[in-house]
Design a protein around this motif. Structure first.
Motif, PDB file in Angstrom:
ATOM      1  N   ALA A  30      40.192  32.813  41.126  1.00 25.88           N
ATOM      2  CA  ALA A  30      39.479  33.090  39.889  1.00 25.88           C
ATOM      3  C   ALA A  30      40.167  32.345  38.757  1.00 25.88           C
ATOM      4  O   ALA A  30      41.355  32.066  38.835  1.00 25.88           O
ATOM      5  N   ILE A  56      40.792  32.625  34.614  1.00 27.14           N
ATOM      6  CA  ILE A  56      40.724  33.642  33.576  1.00 27.14           C
ATOM      7  C   ILE A  56      41.124  33.028  32.247  1.00 27.14           C
ATOM      8  O   ILE A  56      42.027  32.190  32.184  1.00 27.14           O
ATOM      9  N   LEU A  91      36.110  35.174  32.728  1.00 26.05           N
ATOM     10  CA  LEU A  91      36.480  35.127  34.122  1.00 26.05           C
ATOM     11  C   LEU A  91      35.498  34.204  34.840  1.00 26.05           C
ATOM     12  O   LEU A  91      34.296  34.281  34.604  1.00 26.05           O
ATOM     13  N   LEU A 116      34.439  33.132  38.694  1.00 24.81           N
ATOM     14  CA  LEU A 116      34.647  33.429  40.111  1.00 24.81           C
ATOM     15  C   LEU A 116      34.169  32.255  40.944  1.00 24.81           C
ATOM     16  O   LEU A 116      33.281  31.512  40.531  1.00 24.81           O
ATOM     17  N   LEU A 154      37.682  41.793  43.704  1.00 30.24           N
ATOM     18  CA  LEU A 154      37.179  42.089  42.363  1.00 30.24           C
ATOM     19  C   LEU A 154      38.046  43.116  41.641  1.00 30.24           C
ATOM     20  O   LEU A 154      38.347  42.959  40.463  1.00 30.24           O
ATOM     21  N   GLU A 181      41.085  43.676  41.765  1.00 35.95           N
ATOM     22  CA  GLU A 181      42.380  43.156  41.304  1.00 35.95           C
ATOM     23  C   GLU A 181      42.262  42.392  39.996  1.00 35.95           C
ATOM     24  O   GLU A 181      43.269  42.095  39.349  1.00 35.95           O
ATOM     25  N   LEU A 182      41.020  42.039  39.626  1.00 36.22           N
ATOM     26  CA  LEU A 182      40.825  41.234  38.417  1.00 36.22           C
ATOM     27  C   LEU A 182      41.047  42.051  37.150  1.00 36.22           C
ATOM     28  O   LEU A 182      41.479  41.520  36.128  1.00 36.22           O
ATOM     29  N   ASP A 183      40.746  43.343  37.236  1.00 33.40           N
ATOM     30  CA  ASP A 183      40.758  44.184  36.039  1.00 33.40           C
ATOM     31  C   ASP A 183      42.076  44.115  35.273  1.00 33.40           C
ATOM     32  O   ASP A 183      42.091  44.023  34.051  1.00 33.40           O
ATOM     33  N   LEU A 190      42.506  40.919  33.106  1.00 35.17           N
ATOM     34  CA  LEU A 190      41.635  40.681  31.956  1.00 35.17           C
ATOM     35  C   LEU A 190      42.182  41.378  30.716  1.00 35.17           C
ATOM     36  O   LEU A 190      42.648  42.513  30.789  1.00 35.17           O
ATOM     37  N   LEU A 218      44.573  35.245  43.795  1.00 33.54           N
ATOM     38  CA  LEU A 218      44.783  36.683  43.735  1.00 33.54           C
ATOM     39  C   LEU A 218      45.741  37.087  44.833  1.00 33.54           C
ATOM     40  O   LEU A 218      45.774  36.478  45.889  1.00 33.54           O
TER      41      LEU A 218
END
Ligand SMILES: [Zn+2]
Length: 256
Positions: free
Chosen positions: A2, A4, A13, A15, A25, A27-29, A32, A184
């Motif tokens: 990803a 960012i 973001l 993808l 997904l 793990e993205l939080d 951000l 990730l």
């Protein structure tokens, strides 16, 4: 993988690859930053499966609670199918830009147009605008069911106007293009290999980048050559058979 990025009032973001059972997904939080608007660039998504759809809906619902606006950009056909098929796939999210596949039956040309929802809504357009082909006799049609493909605009029309300042989406896109890939945690070598094996099936007419339709995604690994040993055995068997045949003919001729 990803990319960012962030700026004043927004977090973004991008993808890529596939959204399937290996998606990360959630793990993205933590990566951000908090902002009013979250931009999600889906331009490099090639495929999404049913598990991916389920996880995406959960992730998007949480994102909608965290950010005042969630703005999806560059949505490829694979995503647009889900948008129109799965009721809450893009629930509450703004679909700013999306791609439309065209196909000309006369010359076989495939192309992809990037359309802006706000332009279509402003013009009251609810079906695919024609996309010209080089030759006069050509007709370039949407390579899909137009009513189905543009059905999402009804829901978009009912949304309140965005609070994003003019030109923000373009700035976000530029920022994301410059952002480096962020692997990730736990993303396996297999996942990378799988991504890199997917070939780009589109012709050079594509507006920007390229995203494949699922049915044209294929493995680019060449067919492996037969080991030469197998060929040798085959040749020897053929020679042996010819020898036996020769002996038989000789016997028939000499016995007469
Ligand atoms: Zn044509």
């Amino acid at each position: 993988m990803a990319r960012i990025s962030k700026g004043e009032g927004w977090s973004a973001l991008a993808l890529d690859g596939q959204i399937d059972e290996h998606n990360r997904l959630s793990e993205l939080d933590s990566l951000l930053s908090d902002a009013s608007r979250l931009y999600v660039d889906l331009g490099a998504i090639r495929r999404i499966n049913s598990i991916g759809v389920r996880d995406w809906v959960v992730w998007l619902t949480a994102a909608r609670q965290r950010f005042a606006e969630v703005i999806l950009t560059d949505c490829p056909p694979a995503i647009m199918h889900e948008v129109n098929l799965v009721k809450n796939f893009a629930a509450g999210a703004r679909i700013a830009t999306f791609r439309v596949p065209y196909y000309c039956e006369a010359c076989g040309k495939e192309s992809m147009s990037l359309l802006k929802s706000s332009d279509l809504l402003a013009q009251g357009i609810k079906e695919p605008p024609s996309d010209r082909c080089e030759r006069v006799e050509c007709r370039n049609d949407l390579d899909d069911d137009g009513t189905f493909y543009f059905a999402f605009l009804d829901e978009q029309a009912g949304m309140s106007p965005t609070a994003a300042p003019a030109g923000e989406a373009e700035r976000v896109r530029d920022h994301l293009a410059q952002a480096s890939q962020q692997p990730l945690s736990g993303e396996s070598e297999d996942a990378h290999a799988r991504h890199s094996r997917v070939v780009q099936p589109l012709k050079p007419e594509v507006t920007r980048g390229s995203v494949g339709t699922p049915q044209s995604v294929q493995s680019s690994s060449p067919p492996t050559a037969k080991p030469s040993g197998v060929d040798l055995v085959f040749v020897l068997a053929l020679v042996a058979m010819l020898a036996v045949l020769g002996v038989l003919i000789y016997l028939i001729v000499t016995l007469e």
